[in-house]
Design an enzyme around this catalytic site. Structure first.
Site, PDB file in Angstrom:
ATOM      1  N   ASP A   3       0.926  -1.100   0.042  1.00  0.00           N
ATOM      2  CA  ASP A   3       0.056   0.060  -0.142  1.00  0.00           C
ATOM      3  C   ASP A   3       0.912   1.173  -0.152  1.00  0.00           C
ATOM      4  O   ASP A   3       1.259   1.857   1.183  1.00  0.00           O
ATOM      5  CB  ASP A   3      -0.884  -0.194   1.116  1.00  0.00           C
ATOM      6  CG  ASP A   3      -2.051   1.021   1.122  1.00  0.00           C
ATOM      7  OD1 ASP A   3      -2.126   1.747   0.076  1.00  0.00           O
ATOM      8  OD2 ASP A   3      -2.925   0.800   2.093  1.00  0.00           O
ATOM      9  N   ALA A   4       1.297   1.617  -1.081  1.00  0.00           N
ATOM     10  CA  ALA A   4       2.173   2.819  -1.295  1.00  0.00           C
ATOM     11  C   ALA A   4       1.491   3.996  -2.045  1.00  0.00           C
ATOM     12  O   ALA A   4       1.905   4.951  -1.919  1.00  0.00           O
ATOM     13  CB  ALA A   4       3.326   2.650  -2.377  1.00  0.00           C
ATOM     14  N   LYS A   5       0.308   3.925  -2.665  1.00  0.00           N
ATOM     15  CA  LYS A   5      -0.585   4.870  -3.295  1.00  0.00           C
ATOM     16  C   LYS A   5       0.393   5.971  -4.231  1.00  0.00           C
ATOM     17  O   LYS A   5       0.158   7.001  -4.284  1.00  0.00           O
ATOM     18  CB  LYS A   5      -1.414   5.600  -2.174  1.00  0.00           C
ATOM     19  CG  LYS A   5      -2.424   4.953  -1.630  1.00  0.00           C
ATOM     20  CD  LYS A   5      -3.028   5.597  -0.525  1.00  0.00           C
ATOM     21  CE  LYS A   5      -3.906   4.979   0.248  1.00  0.00           C
ATOM     22  NZ  LYS A   5      -3.352   3.807   1.141  1.00  0.00           N
ATOM     23  N   ARG A   6       1.139   5.198  -5.045  1.00  0.00           N
ATOM     24  CA  ARG A   6       2.161   6.126  -5.805  1.00  0.00           C
ATOM     25  C   ARG A   6       1.398   6.597  -7.131  1.00  0.00           C
ATOM     26  O   ARG A   6       0.802   6.083  -7.476  1.00  0.00           O
ATOM     27  CB  ARG A   6       3.338   5.192  -6.233  1.00  0.00           C
ATOM     28  CG  ARG A   6       4.129   4.593  -5.091  1.00  0.00           C
ATOM     29  CD  ARG A   6       4.784   6.109  -4.181  1.00  0.00           C
ATOM     30  NE  ARG A   6       5.669   5.617  -3.306  1.00  0.00           N
ATOM     31  CZ  ARG A   6       5.577   5.845  -1.757  1.00  0.00           C
ATOM     32  NH1 ARG A   6       4.492   6.224  -1.429  1.00  0.00           N
ATOM     33  NH2 ARG A   6       6.528   5.331  -1.114  1.00  0.00           N
ATOM     34  N   THR A  56      -0.548  -0.328  -4.617  1.00  0.00           N
ATOM     35  CA  THR A  56      -1.818   0.504  -4.804  1.00  0.00           C
ATOM     36  C   THR A  56      -1.079   1.918  -5.451  1.00  0.00           C
ATOM     37  O   THR A  56      -0.080   2.066  -5.219  1.00  0.00           O
ATOM     38  CB  THR A  56      -2.409   1.032  -3.629  1.00  0.00           C
ATOM     39  OG1 THR A  56      -1.235   1.563  -2.632  1.00  0.00           O
ATOM     40  CG2 THR A  56      -3.157  -0.199  -2.838  1.00  0.00           C
TER      41      THR A  56
END
Length: 287
Positions: free
Chosen positions: A104-107, A134
């Site tokens: 879960d890094a939401k890059r 993510t």
């Protein structure tokens, strides 16, 4: 060519591996979120060594009882390079044990920067290699092309933020594009298009849809626009959603939902046996 064959020859697609893991273990995935408060509850120091013990114990406890683990990168990054080293260790250990990882890094960025993010997490052999990450499409869905291409090449997965569980998410996600399409719906259409899953297969490109979004997932038409995508669903447990929301929120797509649980699972620690028992209890409740 099937989705399982679409990536590099001999590499099974992330979508197929994920579907198999859910069939084998159930829909619950373990969010590995070492909040300072959780570390304290486990009588661990808020240090890289505390992170290491927390991560090792969690992985050992949930191995074979959950479909995947989902480490939250931020809780490791806040400890600097030593914390990131612990995240590298966790991802490597999970890979060696055959446990799927969704980082879960939401890059999200454009051009060469997005390419660098993709290389960081999706390239085989990278120190932070994960099975999926993510990503944020809010710079435009095309901004994710470098990650999309690398994921397809190496049998990796992506989860695009679409309808998040935070209360002010609708400010952007329900807004309409110049073509009068809700932003979340445009993202769902893009995910279905780039996933290219064959009928009956799970796509390797999923969506993040919170379990607390009410009827928005269906009212905005995401269910019809992206029938093949897996749905990474935060909001279960501590944020208030329970088993009833699987059908109330997701309707006929409930079978594609990954039930993301962190505090609701990890509060059973630090005893490994208690954690495993809690994971098994949650799988039974959501299966």
């Amino acid at each position: 060519m099937s989705g399982a064959e679409r990536s590099t020859a001999g590499v099974v697609s992330f979508g197929e591996r994920l579907h198999r893991a859910v069939d084998d273990h159930g829909p619950v995935i373990a969010g590995v979120d070492p909040h300072a408060s959780l570390l304290e509850a486990w009588s661990l120091p808020d240090t890289p060594e505390g992170l290491r013990e927390f991560s090792r114990t969690t992985l050992a406890a949930v191995r074979g009882t959950v479909a995947a683990i989902k480490p939250q990168s931020a809780f490791y990054e806040r400890h600097g390079s030593a914390g990131i080293a612990v995240l590298e260790e966790l991802l490597r250990a999970a890979r060696e044990l055959g446990v799927l990882t969704i980082l879960d890094a939401k890059r999200g960025d454009i051009g060469s920067t997005m390419e660098a993010y993709a290389q960081s997490y999706l390239r085989p052999g990278a120190p932070l290699e994960a099975d999926a990450i993510t990503v944020s499409p809010f710079l435009g869905t095309g901004s994710l092309d470098p990650a999309t291409e690398l994921a397809a090449e190496h049998g990796k997965g992506l989860f695009l933020l679409a309808l998040t569980s935070n209360p002010d998410g609708p400010q952007v996600q329900h807004a309409r594009t110049a073509g009068d399409t809700p932003v979340a719906l445009e993202i769902a259409r893009h995910a279905e298009r780039i996933g290219k899953a064959a009928p009956g297969e799970w796509s390797s490109v999923g969506l993040v849809v919170g379990s607390t979004v009410g009827d928005a997932y269906r009212e905005l038409g995401l269910d019809r626009a992206a029938p093949s995508v897996p749905l990474l669903a935060p909001g279960f447990g501590a944020q208030g959603a329970g088993p009833a929301q699987l059908t109330e929120v997701f309707g006929e797509s409930a079978g594609h939902v990954l039930v993301s649980l962190s505090r609701g699972l990890l509060a059973a620690g630090p005893d490994e046996a208690s954690l495993r028992a809690r994971a098994e209890e949650l799988q039974a409740a959501y299966s």
